[in-house]
Scaffold this motif. Structure first.
Motif, PDB file in Angstrom:
ATOM      1  N   ALA A  42      46.732  45.762  49.871  1.00 44.69           N
ATOM      2  CA  ALA A  42      47.427  44.832  48.827  1.00 44.69           C
ATOM      3  C   ALA A  42      48.249  45.993  48.092  1.00 44.69           C
ATOM      4  O   ALA A  42      49.420  45.645  47.578  1.00 44.69           O
ATOM      5  CB  ALA A  42      46.492  43.938  48.033  1.00 44.69           C
ATOM      6  N   ILE A  43      48.094  46.822  47.714  1.00 47.66           N
ATOM      7  CA  ILE A  43      48.458  47.895  46.316  1.00 47.66           C
ATOM      8  C   ILE A  43      49.501  48.651  47.426  1.00 47.66           C
ATOM      9  O   ILE A  43      49.956  48.907  46.694  1.00 47.66           O
ATOM     10  CB  ILE A  43      47.509  49.180  46.299  1.00 47.66           C
ATOM     11  N   THR A  84      52.171  41.360  47.490  1.00 47.06           N
ATOM     12  CA  THR A  84      50.999  41.061  48.404  1.00 47.06           C
ATOM     13  C   THR A  84      48.836  41.288  47.528  1.00 47.06           C
ATOM     14  O   THR A  84      47.912  41.195  47.480  1.00 47.06           O
ATOM     15  CB  THR A  84      49.813  42.556  49.181  1.00 47.06           C
ATOM     16  N   LEU A  85      49.794  40.806  45.855  1.00 39.83           N
ATOM     17  CA  LEU A  85      49.021  40.455  44.943  1.00 39.83           C
ATOM     18  C   LEU A  85      47.991  40.019  44.902  1.00 39.83           C
ATOM     19  O   LEU A  85      46.872  39.647  44.560  1.00 39.83           O
ATOM     20  CB  LEU A  85      49.952  40.360  43.282  1.00 39.83           C
ATOM     21  N   ALA A  86      48.633  38.422  45.895  1.00 39.19           N
ATOM     22  CA  ALA A  86      46.858  37.788  46.194  1.00 39.19           C
ATOM     23  C   ALA A  86      46.240  37.745  46.833  1.00 39.19           C
ATOM     24  O   ALA A  86      44.807  37.672  46.761  1.00 39.19           O
ATOM     25  CB  ALA A  86      48.131  36.624  46.345  1.00 39.19           C
ATOM     26  N   VAL A  87      46.230  39.229  47.626  1.00 36.93           N
ATOM     27  CA  VAL A  87      45.857  39.506  48.603  1.00 36.93           C
ATOM     28  C   VAL A  87      44.829  40.308  47.599  1.00 36.93           C
ATOM     29  O   VAL A  87      43.508  40.431  47.514  1.00 36.93           O
ATOM     30  CB  VAL A  87      45.907  40.894  49.758  1.00 36.93           C
ATOM     31  N   PHE A  88      45.141  40.933  46.524  1.00 41.99           N
ATOM     32  CA  PHE A  88      44.382  42.182  45.904  1.00 41.99           C
ATOM     33  C   PHE A  88      43.496  40.732  44.588  1.00 41.99           C
ATOM     34  O   PHE A  88      42.045  41.298  44.818  1.00 41.99           O
ATOM     35  CB  PHE A  88      45.313  43.168  44.771  1.00 41.99           C
ATOM     36  N   PHE A  89      43.665  39.693  44.084  1.00 36.54           N
ATOM     37  CA  PHE A  89      42.657  38.944  43.593  1.00 36.54           C
ATOM     38  C   PHE A  89      41.905  38.339  44.465  1.00 36.54           C
ATOM     39  O   PHE A  89      40.897  38.094  44.022  1.00 36.54           O
ATOM     40  CB  PHE A  89      44.027  38.163  43.228  1.00 36.54           C
ATOM     41  N   LEU A  90      42.092  38.248  45.381  1.00 34.66           N
ATOM     42  CA  LEU A  90      41.361  37.689  46.614  1.00 34.66           C
ATOM     43  C   LEU A  90      40.384  38.831  47.059  1.00 34.66           C
ATOM     44  O   LEU A  90      39.434  38.390  46.549  1.00 34.66           O
ATOM     45  CB  LEU A  90      41.918  37.446  48.215  1.00 34.66           C
ATOM     46  N   VAL A  91      40.439  40.045  46.875  1.00 34.56           N
ATOM     47  CA  VAL A  91      39.566  40.918  47.083  1.00 34.56           C
ATOM     48  C   VAL A  91      38.619  41.359  46.306  1.00 34.56           C
ATOM     49  O   VAL A  91      37.114  41.305  45.550  1.00 34.56           O
ATOM     50  CB  VAL A  91      39.842  41.820  47.359  1.00 34.56           C
ATOM     51  N   GLY A  92      39.825  41.101  44.792  1.00 35.40           N
ATOM     52  CA  GLY A  92      38.899  41.794  43.422  1.00 35.40           C
ATOM     53  C   GLY A  92      37.645  40.343  42.269  1.00 35.40           C
ATOM     54  O   GLY A  92      37.235  41.009  42.629  1.00 35.40           O
ATOM     55  N   GLY A  93      38.480  38.846  43.280  1.00 34.30           N
ATOM     56  CA  GLY A  93      37.298  37.755  43.110  1.00 34.30           C
ATOM     57  C   GLY A  93      35.915  38.416  44.109  1.00 34.30           C
ATOM     58  O   GLY A  93      34.832  37.334  43.134  1.00 34.30           O
ATOM     59  N   ALA A 211      46.536  30.452  35.957  1.00 33.43           N
ATOM     60  CA  ALA A 211      45.812  30.022  36.669  1.00 33.43           C
ATOM     61  C   ALA A 211      46.821  29.817  38.099  1.00 33.43           C
ATOM     62  O   ALA A 211      45.389  29.464  39.291  1.00 33.43           O
ATOM     63  CB  ALA A 211      46.539  28.408  36.452  1.00 33.43           C
ATOM     64  N   GLY A 212      47.670  30.473  38.060  1.00 34.74           N
ATOM     65  CA  GLY A 212      48.372  30.945  39.169  1.00 34.74           C
ATOM     66  C   GLY A 212      47.217  31.901  40.175  1.00 34.74           C
ATOM     67  O   GLY A 212      47.084  31.860  41.202  1.00 34.74           O
ATOM     68  N   TRP A 213      47.177  33.082  39.048  1.00 39.38           N
ATOM     69  CA  TRP A 213      45.713  34.096  39.528  1.00 39.38           C
ATOM     70  C   TRP A 213      44.961  33.886  39.706  1.00 39.38           C
ATOM     71  O   TRP A 213      43.758  34.375  40.650  1.00 39.38           O
ATOM     72  CB  TRP A 213      46.272  35.602  39.164  1.00 39.38           C
ATOM     73  N   THR A 278      51.140  28.937  47.081  1.00 39.28           N
ATOM     74  CA  THR A 278      50.823  28.570  48.209  1.00 39.28           C
ATOM     75  C   THR A 278      51.612  30.028  49.198  1.00 39.28           C
ATOM     76  O   THR A 278      50.048  30.230  49.963  1.00 39.28           O
ATOM     77  CB  THR A 278      51.730  27.215  48.809  1.00 39.28           C
ATOM     78  N   PHE A 279      52.128  30.411  48.547  1.00 35.59           N
ATOM     79  CA  PHE A 279      52.454  31.632  49.735  1.00 35.59           C
ATOM     80  C   PHE A 279      51.075  32.510  49.814  1.00 35.59           C
ATOM     81  O   PHE A 279      50.542  33.263  50.815  1.00 35.59           O
ATOM     82  CB  PHE A 279      53.816  32.297  48.998  1.00 35.59           C
ATOM     83  N   GLY A 280      50.171  32.280  48.323  1.00 33.32           N
ATOM     84  CA  GLY A 280      49.583  33.663  48.238  1.00 33.32           C
ATOM     85  C   GLY A 280      47.975  32.823  49.135  1.00 33.32           C
ATOM     86  O   GLY A 280      47.882  33.536  49.583  1.00 33.32           O
ATOM     87  N   LEU A 281      48.098  31.745  48.898  1.00 32.55           N
ATOM     88  CA  LEU A 281      46.966  30.912  49.712  1.00 32.55           C
ATOM     89  C   LEU A 281      47.167  31.531  52.100  1.00 32.55           C
ATOM     90  O   LEU A 281      46.642  31.961  52.472  1.00 32.55           O
ATOM     91  CB  LEU A 281      46.841  29.219  49.700  1.00 32.55           C
TER      92      LEU A 281
END
Length: 404
Positions: A42-43, A84-93, A211-213, A278-281
């Protein structure tokens, strides 16, 4: 020559393999290496994306930003690969909810837990702010064009918005750990409906910044709860997210690019739109599907060592990659306007030239890392949280490393 008549391995390669083997042996068996791999990907995706779609054009004695996506809209798929920010927030959560649960089990107060995590997050920021404050003042005092200075500072500090959002979500981890991802998704849907369907004010879009992230962040929490272990969850997210994004772009008028494009009426990223979410999903679904393959691949010591190093200095890489690009651009001006570096990104020739510059940007980033990585590590004696430190075995050194 060796006894078998074959050339001996170069010493550098042998040393590299030896170091990789030590890192591999020092990593706790319980560590999920796929988590670190997804964070590293992601980074690096964000870094390469910025280097590919951000141009500083030298024109009339100053510099202004431009993007090849503005002149070559057919390159929009590039943004699909590198946003790829959505993947970073997924891992972060996922990591934050695991960390908070472990801290609670140990009796660590929320305030101390949060202070530790935010300190780790913001420690490298001080160096960035200090350097660019001094740089901006010096440029203005020496007669630099104010517009150019504003452009440079804006680019250099643009990664900080991500840290602020991530910090806010981290602070809200105890709440978000129990929140279903559909709730923030519904908020994004209604905000976009008001903005684009009923002509609501543009400022409503900034609600989506949180909300998005929060959508991928709460997906990470669901991962921690064990709700995303089945392969079907990843397939549903990938297929559903991709189909929804395609429909929004094709029939609802959302931009195809998943990053902002100068001059465009709507940006999918600033603030995030429903299409970006939705792209992040879809990206999160793909990441979940890749976990087992990544775990197998990272059994190789060299591959794991590379991932471990990126994770150790992830924030330094993220915070300084724009500075590395701008330093290269400014230095290159001494030789005149160079293709792919100072020219308008309006054709395939620029793309080819920019690809040639990527190793130069990477070299400049290595120099930034050498100068500023200690701010992230908190001093050279700080212990690695990805692997164990190589010391004689004691009670302190036999404890497992924690995810960061």
């Amino acid at each position: 020559m060796t006894d078998a008549g074959r050339p001996a391995r170069p010493r550098a390669l042998t040393a590299l393999r030896h170091t990789a083997a030590r890192i591999d042996a020092a990593t706790p068996a319980s560590r999920d290496r796929a988590v670190d791999a997804l964070r590293a990907l992601a980074i690096l995706g964000v870094v390469l994306g910025h280097w590919l779609v951000t141009a500083l054009v030298a024109d009339g004695g100053g510099l202004h930003t431009a993007s090849p996506l503005q002149h070559l809209p057919r390159l929009a798929p590039v943004s699909w690969a590198f946003q790829t920010l959505a993947v970073f927030f997924l891992v972060g959560g996922h990591v934050a909810t695991r960390s908070r649960a472990a801290a609670r089990d140990r009796g660590t107060p929320y305030r101390r837990w949060l202070g530790t995590r935010l300190g780790r997050l913001f420690r490298p920021v001080a160096a960035v702010l200090a350097l660019w404050t001094v740089t901006a003042v010096l440029l203005l005092l020496t007669g630099a064009d104010p517009g150019t200075v504003r452009t440079l500072v804006k680019l250099a500090l643009s990664p900080l918005w991500f840290l602020l959002v991530f910090a806010a979500l981290t602070a809200a981890t105890p709440l978000l750990a129990r929140l279903h991802p559909l709730w923030p998704l519904v908020v994004v849907l209604h905000v976009d409906l008001l903005r684009f369907g009923f002509g609501g004010p543009d400022w409503l879009g900034w609600i989506n910044l949180a909300a998005g992230w929060a959508v991928p962040y709460t997906l990470g929490a669901a991962w921690t709860r064990g709700e995303l272990e089945h392969r079907g969850a990843g397939l549903a997210l990938l297929a559903g997210g991709a189909a929804a994004t395609a429909a929004l772009v094709a029939w609802a008028g959302y931009p195809a690019s998943m990053v902002g494009v100068p001059g465009a009426a709507v940006s999918n990223l600033n603030p995030p739109t429903l299409a970006a979410v939705t792209f992040g999903l879809a990206q999160c679904g793909l990441a979940l599907l890749l976990r087992e393959r990544l775990r197998r691949a990272l059994r190789r010591p060299v591959a794991w060592a590379a991932v471990a190093v990126v994770n150790l200095f992830a924030m330094t890489v993220f915070l300084w990659h724009q500075t590395a690009m701008m330093a290269t651009t400014a230095t290159g001006l001494l030789a005149g306007r160079l293709p792919g570096l100072h020219t308008l990104p309006d054709g395939p020739d620029w793309v080819a030239a920019r690809l040639v510059w990527l190793p130069v940007f990477a070299s400049a980033l290595v120099l930034c890392w050498a100068a500023f990585h200690t701010f992230e590590r908190g001093g050279t004696r700080r212990r690695s949280r990805t692997v164990r430190t190589h010391r004689p075995r004691t009670r302190a050194t036999t404890k497992g490393a924690r995810h960061v």
